[in-house]
Design an enzyme around this catalytic site. Structure first.
Site: not given
Length: 305
Positions: A29, A31, A33, A147, A175
């Site tokens: 929904n 960024g 994506g 990442s 993360y």
């Protein structure tokens, strides 16, 4: 890091025709994506936006213009294994491409609905379960967004003795661990696919430094303020950040390949094959993580047709 003239000049305009292909993009929904969805739909694909908030997903889908393909919005909460199971159970027919894009970054310590540390549970375990449940339908490839933070101390290993980081939580430790898990997952998934004689390939990609909504949820107000500035000055936009994912999704690449920007520090630039840390290349850690993930989610590698 490998640099090729083709990869350097490649853009979303170079996407091959995707007519007749179906793709699922998680976290679609905003960024990276929605940038990924937009490019695939413009190339002719039917793209399913798998999102936690259906209303926001529909609003995002409405922003996609000049698409030759079609869009569909479905509910998926990766922090809830019941939701993951429901999404997969409802799937019918072939799925050419699964893009595991959704993620949370550096959030305050919390737990998923199943009691897992939120970043590990969402970024890794949710996608682990989703991929294995959908795998009998997948015909081409699985691309997981990782990442460069998988190399960042103190998250340079999987804390097998404390995956939830209980008593040892920091936002970036969690993360980094989740992004390292994404790469180990891709490595072991590709090994299992090859052993099963499957033509499906598992690949990974990272966006470099791309300005997205991820940074706005950082647990530190100071870091959020700094990122607002660096996003404007240093970051590439989400369309550029999505290029490594799109390249991994559509080009003839080897299984377990890892794509990222080809510029300085892999922060920005065109898509190219990039390196991963030694920890992200360890097959024994990949197997160990897979076993732990099966135990935690109750989902295993499926029999394949």
């Amino acid at each position: 890091m490998a640099h090729t003239p083709k990869a350097r000049s490649w853009t979303a305009a170079d996407l091959p025709d995707q007519t007749g292909r179906t793709a699922v993009v998680t976290g679609a929904n905003s960024g990276l994506g929605i940038a990924t969805v937009e490019a695939l739909a413009r190339a002719g694909a039917h793209v399913v936006l798998a999102v936690r908030d259906v209303r926001r997903g529909e609003e995002a889908a409405a922003t996609v213009s000049t698409a030759r393909g079609s869009l569909e919005v479905r509910h998926l909460d990766l922090a809830d294994l019941a939701s993951v199971r429901a999404f997969a159970a409802a799937w019918q027919g072939d799925l050419d491409l699964l893009i595991n894009n959704a993620g949370v970054m550096a959030v305050p310590e919390s737990r998923t609905k199943d009691g897992f540390e939120t970043q590990f549970g969402t970024n890794h375990l949710g996608h682990f379960a989703l991929t294995n449940l959908l795998l009998p339908h997948v015909t081409d490839r699985v691309v997981t967004v990782a990442s460069a933070a998988h190399k960042t101390p103190p998250g340079t290993r999987i804390h097998f003795d404390n995956l939830n980081l209980t008593g040892a939580y920091t936002p970036y430790r969690a993360y980094s661990q989740s992004k390292l898990a994404n790469l180990l997952f891709t490595l072991e998934l590709q090994r299992r696919l090859a052993a099963a004689g499957s033509p499906v390939r598992a690949l990974a990609a990272h966006p470099g430094y791309a300005a997205t909504n991820l940074q706005s949820h950082d647990a530190s107000a100071v870091r959020r303020a700094v990122m607002r500035v660096t996003n404007r000055v240093l970051a590439q936009d989400s369309r550029a950040g999505a290029l490594p994912t799109l390249y991994a999704a559509t080009q003839d690449l080897p299984g377990a390949a890892y794509l990222g920007p080809d510029g300085l520090g892999e922060a920005r630039g065109g898509p190219a094959m990039v390196g991963r840390s030694a920890a992200a290349s360890d097959p024994e850690s990949a197997k160990r993580l897979w076993t732990a993930s099966e135990e935690l989610t109750g989902v295993a590698f499926p029999p394949l047709p």
